[in-house]
Motif scaffolding. Structure first.
Motif, PDB file in Angstrom:
ATOM      1  N   LEU A 290       1.882  -7.797 -19.743  1.00 48.96           N
ATOM      2  CA  LEU A 290       1.635  -9.023 -20.702  1.00 48.96           C
ATOM      3  C   LEU A 290       2.775 -10.456 -19.747  1.00 48.96           C
ATOM      4  N   ASN A 291       3.240  -9.707 -19.315  1.00 52.03           N
ATOM      5  CA  ASN A 291       4.141 -10.236 -19.228  1.00 52.03           C
ATOM      6  C   ASN A 291       5.521 -11.045 -20.249  1.00 52.03           C
ATOM      7  N   ARG A 292       5.310 -10.703 -21.048  1.00 47.59           N
ATOM      8  CA  ARG A 292       5.949 -10.731 -22.311  1.00 47.59           C
ATOM      9  C   ARG A 292       6.009 -10.092 -22.488  1.00 47.59           C
ATOM     10  N   VAL A 293       7.402 -10.503 -24.382  1.00 47.18           N
ATOM     11  CA  VAL A 293       7.527  -9.168 -25.108  1.00 47.18           C
ATOM     12  C   VAL A 293       6.336  -9.016 -25.715  1.00 47.18           C
ATOM     13  N   PRO A 294       6.031  -8.079 -25.789  1.00 47.24           N
ATOM     14  CA  PRO A 294       4.674  -7.671 -27.043  1.00 47.24           C
ATOM     15  C   PRO A 294       4.678  -7.793 -28.864  1.00 47.24           C
ATOM     16  N   TYR A 295       4.097  -8.231 -28.987  1.00 44.12           N
ATOM     17  CA  TYR A 295       4.066  -7.881 -30.995  1.00 44.12           C
ATOM     18  C   TYR A 295       2.889  -7.063 -31.373  1.00 44.12           C
ATOM     19  N   LEU A 296       2.940  -6.493 -32.682  1.00 44.29           N
ATOM     20  CA  LEU A 296       2.300  -5.620 -32.954  1.00 44.29           C
ATOM     21  C   LEU A 296       1.099  -5.738 -32.690  1.00 44.29           C
ATOM     22  N   LEU A 297       0.514  -6.966 -33.132  1.00 44.54           N
ATOM     23  CA  LEU A 297      -0.796  -7.189 -32.310  1.00 44.54           C
ATOM     24  C   LEU A 297      -1.522  -6.727 -31.338  1.00 44.54           C
ATOM     25  N   ASP A 298      -0.751  -6.885 -30.438  1.00 42.16           N
ATOM     26  CA  ASP A 298      -0.422  -6.519 -28.850  1.00 42.16           C
ATOM     27  C   ASP A 298      -1.122  -5.046 -28.611  1.00 42.16           C
ATOM     28  N   PHE A 299      -0.414  -4.289 -29.428  1.00 38.28           N
ATOM     29  CA  PHE A 299      -0.468  -2.585 -29.237  1.00 38.28           C
ATOM     30  C   PHE A 299      -1.646  -2.326 -29.733  1.00 38.28           C
TER      31      PHE A 299
ATOM     32  N   ASP B   6       9.192   3.579 -24.309  1.00 37.11           N
ATOM     33  CA  ASP B   6       7.928   3.248 -23.027  1.00 37.11           C
ATOM     34  C   ASP B   6       6.534   2.961 -23.305  1.00 37.11           C
ATOM     35  N   SER B   7       6.634   2.556 -24.609  1.00 36.44           N
ATOM     36  CA  SER B   7       5.242   1.930 -24.747  1.00 36.44           C
ATOM     37  C   SER B   7       5.042   0.622 -24.686  1.00 36.44           C
ATOM     38  N   PHE B   8       6.246   0.242 -25.331  1.00 37.94           N
ATOM     39  CA  PHE B   8       7.061  -0.960 -25.077  1.00 37.94           C
ATOM     40  C   PHE B   8       7.134  -1.539 -23.825  1.00 37.94           C
ATOM     41  N   TYR B   9       7.846  -0.595 -23.119  1.00 37.26           N
ATOM     42  CA  TYR B   9       7.855  -1.531 -21.947  1.00 37.26           C
ATOM     43  C   TYR B   9       6.107  -1.398 -21.071  1.00 37.26           C
ATOM     44  N   LYS B  10       5.305  -0.462 -21.354  1.00 33.61           N
ATOM     45  CA  LYS B  10       4.270  -0.852 -20.582  1.00 33.61           C
ATOM     46  C   LYS B  10       3.537  -2.060 -20.894  1.00 33.61           C
ATOM     47  N   ALA B  11       3.782  -2.559 -22.341  1.00 34.28           N
ATOM     48  CA  ALA B  11       3.239  -3.315 -22.771  1.00 34.28           C
ATOM     49  C   ALA B  11       3.846  -4.500 -21.790  1.00 34.28           C
TER      50      ALA B  11
ATOM     51  N   LYS C 109      11.022   0.758 -39.386  1.00 38.62           N
ATOM     52  CA  LYS C 109      10.613   0.307 -41.047  1.00 38.62           C
ATOM     53  C   LYS C 109      10.195  -1.255 -40.383  1.00 38.62           C
ATOM     54  N   THR C 110      11.152  -2.175 -39.666  1.00 41.22           N
ATOM     55  CA  THR C 110      10.116  -3.365 -38.884  1.00 41.22           C
ATOM     56  C   THR C 110      10.707  -3.233 -37.872  1.00 41.22           C
ATOM     57  N   TYR C 111       9.795  -3.872 -37.053  1.00 39.77           N
ATOM     58  CA  TYR C 111       9.473  -4.472 -35.614  1.00 39.77           C
ATOM     59  C   TYR C 111      10.619  -5.146 -35.487  1.00 39.77           C
ATOM     60  N   TYR C 112      11.831  -5.748 -35.808  1.00 39.99           N
ATOM     61  CA  TYR C 112      12.430  -7.029 -35.449  1.00 39.99           C
ATOM     62  C   TYR C 112      13.904  -5.672 -35.738  1.00 39.99           C
ATOM     63  N   HIS C 113      13.755  -4.663 -36.004  1.00 39.57           N
ATOM     64  CA  HIS C 113      14.707  -3.759 -35.742  1.00 39.57           C
ATOM     65  C   HIS C 113      15.107  -2.967 -35.014  1.00 39.57           C
ATOM     66  N   PHE C 114      13.583  -2.016 -34.491  1.00 39.43           N
ATOM     67  CA  PHE C 114      12.629  -1.624 -33.125  1.00 39.43           C
ATOM     68  C   PHE C 114      13.694  -2.871 -31.732  1.00 39.43           C
ATOM     69  N   LEU C 115      13.402  -4.288 -32.049  1.00 44.40           N
ATOM     70  CA  LEU C 115      13.325  -4.748 -30.951  1.00 44.40           C
ATOM     71  C   LEU C 115      14.643  -5.615 -30.932  1.00 44.40           C
ATOM     72  N   LYS C 116      15.298  -5.458 -32.499  1.00 44.68           N
ATOM     73  CA  LYS C 116      17.339  -5.448 -32.139  1.00 44.68           C
ATOM     74  C   LYS C 116      17.617  -4.237 -31.302  1.00 44.68           C
ATOM     75  N   LYS C 117      17.517  -3.002 -32.207  1.00 44.15           N
ATOM     76  CA  LYS C 117      17.501  -2.157 -31.055  1.00 44.15           C
ATOM     77  C   LYS C 117      17.753  -1.376 -29.506  1.00 44.15           C
ATOM     78  N   ILE C 118      16.731  -2.005 -28.682  1.00 49.43           N
ATOM     79  CA  ILE C 118      16.375  -1.948 -27.629  1.00 49.43           C
ATOM     80  C   ILE C 118      16.429  -3.661 -26.875  1.00 49.43           C
ATOM     81  N   GLY C 119      17.444  -4.334 -27.692  1.00 51.60           N
ATOM     82  CA  GLY C 119      17.688  -5.150 -26.570  1.00 51.60           C
ATOM     83  C   GLY C 119      16.938  -6.530 -26.352  1.00 51.60           C
ATOM     84  N   GLU C 120      15.006  -6.497 -27.159  1.00 50.47           N
ATOM     85  CA  GLU C 120      14.554  -7.517 -27.135  1.00 50.47           C
ATOM     86  C   GLU C 120      14.396  -8.533 -28.029  1.00 50.47           C
TER      87      GLU C 120
END
Length: 958
Positions: A623-632, A614-619, A648-659
């Motif tokens: 932003l009209n792009r994939v947000p990164y940790l610094l954006d949050f 939910d937080s990811f897609y609001k960001a 554990k890693t943001y990459y693992h999260f992005l991979k899990k949600i297909g982003e």
């Protein structure tokens, strides 16, 4: 006596003398540092046995500032006195009337000529505290004005305090008791300050027929102009309710100077007010302004104000034409996901489209940011608007809801229980106690169910408080009539469920009452915002939130503070320390209400995958792009530590949600995990700055001399030990065997005789641009987080640290894993004590029930591990601790759901040698084992808000 003697010596003889508490204090309001006399006043009230306040001037807002504390004192059977006056006619009848509603305060009026005292006396168990200076009991004096005050502490037999008390008693006995009859007589003869009346008359006569932009509007106008100069066709203004969005729109139309303008709203009654506002700004004949709605069919006006219901019809769109307007603006544009808005926006082709809203974040999935091409021209939220004095000050009271026979109101409460006659009496009593500006309520009451709202309105009316009920079932005519009745004083309250959250303008509202569960932070702010529009009829708005046993109570401090991090530690902090609220507004929670919020925080899970997505897609929508940790981090959105802690890693999260926007290998992901888990917290920047050097350059080595040059060039504080510690962390030699082994396969750096070198691993990883992007994001985010710490000190008071963070910051040995460290460890002249104060009823992590506890804010009782004796090595250290630094770290309570590993740092300790004793305690298997008990003195007494929070038992919030 010992404390007091040291405090007096420190204050008046030698400032270098160590003194833990009771020190005299010079108090000056400092809004920039969020340091106020009001905070000290709250602290003294919370720990007093009685109080005596003698002030010349009292205002309603000054009383509001301490009403919650007075209510808590009343629950404890503690009462006090207030001595005030009629000097200069400053105190208004409504302030005296408000004083009569406080049951545990006796009030008298001095007749002494020129009565102008300002003093606050608090009686404690073993001493008295007196605050004397320039501050009356007004909100401005307690929080905003430049005032001088001194806090002094005395033994009961001290001459100064005895003289003060004797004088107060004499003045009290000579004064007149405050009664209802006295207030009525005073009101009949009240003139008020002549100078105040003169100023008010001048103000009323000197308003120009036009308006000029405030500072916020000036900045927004500049931004809109610059946005258009880039070729942008659309722009979005995000502005808190009551901050002048309509005037801003008028100013921008004036500077744009369109041939024709269209202003679209969703409710017809807004049109006339909007048009009147525009007429004050834009010159022109009345014929230039027109309304297109269900009741008016003007289509030719230069400045056309239309409802969406009418302008979206084919007949009017075809009649006007797609290019009829070169400037269109839409009010409350968060509603633009509806088909009527989409149709209208797609039809017309203006040169510029402006959208305005207070709440761009939506729960319906509609992306407002995309609609306006992600062009945010200006944004001002609640806190900033309060700082800019654009909104009416508010006094929020989180109060305890009704309880009977052990049952507290919750989401499942039976309707009959919500409408219980005793509950109604309870609610009225609380509402009367906290009151409103002017003492005549014009209030909105938000309920949980229609039946409750309707019945409550009837029950209030039966008790002589005229009230009405409105819901979505009522037509527009009925709603407008009841709003008019509220503004005209025919009724005192409108009870409602599903309307008035937004889009309603009742400036005279002086009280908002919440009788419902907080559904979301957005709705909470919408409802609170109903009363924040300024109006001459009110000086402030009272917000009374009845807090039951709701699961969503954790949302209340989140909404008030604007903190969307979903970090439980932040939410707890924002419940105990409410100095974040700006201007003359204040936030107060009754003690039991605060405990219910703590319980909700403890029980809720804020890091589920659904929450993170939910937080990811609001960001992403914004932003009209994939947000990164610094954006949050920059957007004050979800705390990046929540994501790294869960995934554990943001990459693992992005991979899990297909982003994910690229691929990294398992080895590369492990390297990212090391930085995420060990360094993202940002407790010091040095390791991150070193990594950054290797990201930004092709270099493979960095000498110790170059490291010093780097830190010097960046003006970053460091010591030789800091640099050595940082390189040992990066080459993993700092870590105990298990942790080191878990990262070793992906180690990026290695220690050399001259400094730090990259490994073959990192040389390989550096060939992957996506890996570097993710690593750079981690480094930049950690550096952003490090800005909150004072890096000239290894540890910062009240910040949170894991055990391994403590060892790292103090350059201690890390020879066993964190679980093995347990309650304490010592090396390198540092002794670190880790305590879980309230382990809960089901804590089974130890064979022995340790009874570590605070004796008071400056004294802590502690037990060693077992079996230990007076001859044990750690006990010998504590008995001869002159060359050791002993540090205390506290967790509030053990919570299996949270699985927290962080401890609050409470500073250094000094053992009280005479308290060290060996004794035996039983274990869970029935045996007795030797332990050593002792007490410590804290170098820095625990601040009262933190002391209350940390010492609260988990059973208190069950």
């Amino acid at each position: 006596m010992e404390y007091l003697e040291r405090a007096l010596q420190k204050a008046f003889i030698d400032k270098t003398i160590a003194s833990e508490k009771l020190n005299p204090k010079f108090i000056v309001n400092n809004p920039e540092k969020k340091d106020y006399l009001l905070t000290t006043l709250h602290q003294e009230m919370n720990s007093c046995q009685s109080f005596f306040i003698s002030v010349a001037f009292v205002t309603q807002d000054g009383l509001n500032a301490i009403k919650a504390q007075l209510a808590d004192l009343a629950e404890r059977g503690i009462a006090g006195k207030i001595l005030t006056s009629t000097y200069l006619g400053f105190n208004e009848p409504k302030a005296f009337a408000s004083l009569l509603n406080i049951p545990n305060v006796e009030v008298r009026i001095s007749s002494k000529k020129g009565f102008h005292s300002k003093g606050y006396l608090f009686d404690k168990e073993d001493h008295k505290t007196f605050i004397i200076g320039s501050s009356n009991l007004t909100m401005s004096a307690l929080k905003l004005n430049y005032e001088w005050n001194v806090k002094l502490t005395s033994n009961d037999n001290g001459e100064m305090i005895s003289t003060i008390e004797e004088h107060l008693i004499q003045e009290w006995e000579a004064a007149v008791p405050l009664t209802r009859e006295w207030v009525e007589n005073f009101e009949e003869n009240y003139q008020g300050l002549k100078v105040t009346k003169w100023i008010e008359d001048i103000q009323q006569k000197s308003y120009p027929p036009y308006v000029v932009p405030n500072e916020m509007q000036k900045q927004a106008l500049n931004n809109l102009q610059e946005l258009r100069q880039t070729g942008a066709k659309r722009g979005l203004v995000i502005s808190a309710t009551g901050t002048g969005k309509t005037y801003l729109a008028g100013f921008d139309v004036h500077q744009f100077s369109p041939k024709r303008m269209l202003f679209i709203v969703h409710r017809e009654q807004i049109l006339t007010k909007a048009m009147a506002s525009f007429k004050k700004i834009i010159s022109g004949d009345d014929a230039d302004f027109g309304i297109l709605s269900g009741n008016s069919k003007n289509t030719s006006a230069k400045y056309l104000f239309a409802t969406i219901q009418t302008i979206s019809k084919d007949s009017y769109q075809n009649q006007l034409g797609a290019d009829a307007f070169d400037y269109i603006l839409i009010d409350e544009v968060h509603k633009a996901g509806a088909s009527s808005y989409k149709k209208t926006i797609n039809f017309f082709q203006p040169e510029f489209l402006l959208g305005m809203t207070a709440t761009p974040e939506r729960t319906d999935g509609f992306n407002i940011f995309e609609l306006f091409d992600y062009n945010i021209a200006y944004e001002i939220r609640l806190q900033q608007a309060l700082e800019e004095d654009m909104l009416c000050p508010f006094y929020y009271f989180g109060v305890t809801d009704y309880e009977k026979d052990g049952h507290v109101i919750d989401e499942t409460s039976d309707l009959n229980y919500l409408m219980d006659q005793e509950r109604v009496d309870f609610l009225i009593q609380k509402i009367d106690y906290y009151g409103c500006s002017g003492n005549v309520p014009k209030g909105l009451v938000f309920c949980s169910r229609k039946e409750e709202a309707q019945r409550m309105a009837e029950l209030f009316t039966q008790r002589g408080i005229p009230s009405a009920y409105l819901s979505g079932d009522h037509n527009l005519e009925k709603r407008e009539q009841e709003v008019q009745n509220l503004e005209n004083g025919k009724i005192n309250y409108i009870f409602t469920v599903d309307i008035f959250n937004e889009g309603i303008d009742i400036p005279k509202i002086n009280q908002v009452v919440m009788l419902r569960n907080t559904e979301s932070s957005i709705i909470f702010i919408q409802q609170l915002g109903r009363g924040l529009r300024k109006h001459p009829s009110k000086e402030f708005v009272t917000v009374i939130d009845f807090i039951g046993n709701y699961k969503n109570n954790y949302m209340i401090p989140m909404a008030l503070s604007g903190d969307n991090s979903r970090n439980k530690n932040n939410i707890r902090r924002d419940t105990v320390d409410v100095t974040y609220i700006s201007g003359l507004s204040s936030i107060n929670f009754e003690k039991v209400a605060k405990e219910r919020i703590f319980k909700s925080i403890d029980q809720v899970r804020l890091n589920t995958l659904a929450d993170l997505k939910d937080s990811f897609y609001k960001a992403k929508h914004r932003l009209n792009r994939v947000p990164y940790l610094l954006d949050f981090e920059k957007m004050d959105s979800i705390d990046p530590l929540i994501i790294s802690g869960k995934e554990k890693t943001y990459y693992h999260f992005l991979k899990k949600i297909g982003e994910a926007e690229g691929e990294v290998s398992e080895a590369e992901n492990l390297a990212l995990r090391f930085v995420s888990v060990e360094l993202l917290l940002g407790i010091r920047p040095h390791e991150l700055l070193l990594i950054d050097q290797f990201i930004n350059t092709e270099r493979n080595n960095l000498t110790f001399s170059e490291m010093k040059q780097l830190f010097d060039g960046l003006n970053v504080y460091y010591t030789k030990d800091t640099i050595e510690s940082a390189v040992h962390v990066l080459d993993l030699s700092f870590y105990e065997t298990g942790t080191r082994k878990s990262y070793l396969a992906s180690r990026m750096f290695t220690l050399t005789d001259r400094g730090l070198a990259v490994t073959d691993n990192f040389k390989s990883y550096r060939q992957n641009p996506y890996f570097l992007k993710l690593l750079k994001d981690l480094v930049d985010t950690g550096l952003a987080k490090s800005q909150r710490y004072d890096i000239t000190k290894p540890l910062n008071l009240y910040e949170k640290y894991r055990r391994k963070d403590v060892l790292r910051m103090l350059n201690m040995d890390f020879k066993q894993n964190e679980q093995g460290i347990g309650g304490y460890t010592y090396s390198n002249q540092h002794f670190a004590i880790f305590v879980t104060l309230d382990k809960g009823k089901d804590f089974k992590a130890s064979l022995m029930a340790y009874e570590d506890e605070f004796i008071d804010e400056s004294t802590f009782k502690w037990f060693t591990k077992s079996p230990r004796t007076l001859a044990s090595p750690e006990v010998q250290i504590l008995k001869n601790a002159d060359d050791w630094h002993i540090h205390l770290f506290i967790k509030r309570k053990y919570n299996n759901k949270d699985n927290e590993t962080d401890f609050y740092y409470l500073g250094e300790l000094t053992p009280i040698e005479e308290t060290i004793q060996q004794l035996q305690k039983p274990t869970t298997d029935g045996k007795l084992k030797n332990v050593v008990e002792l007490e410590f003195k804290l170098q820095d007494p625990v601040e009262p808000n933190y002391y209350e929070f940390l010492t609260q038992s988990s059973e208190e919030v069950e």
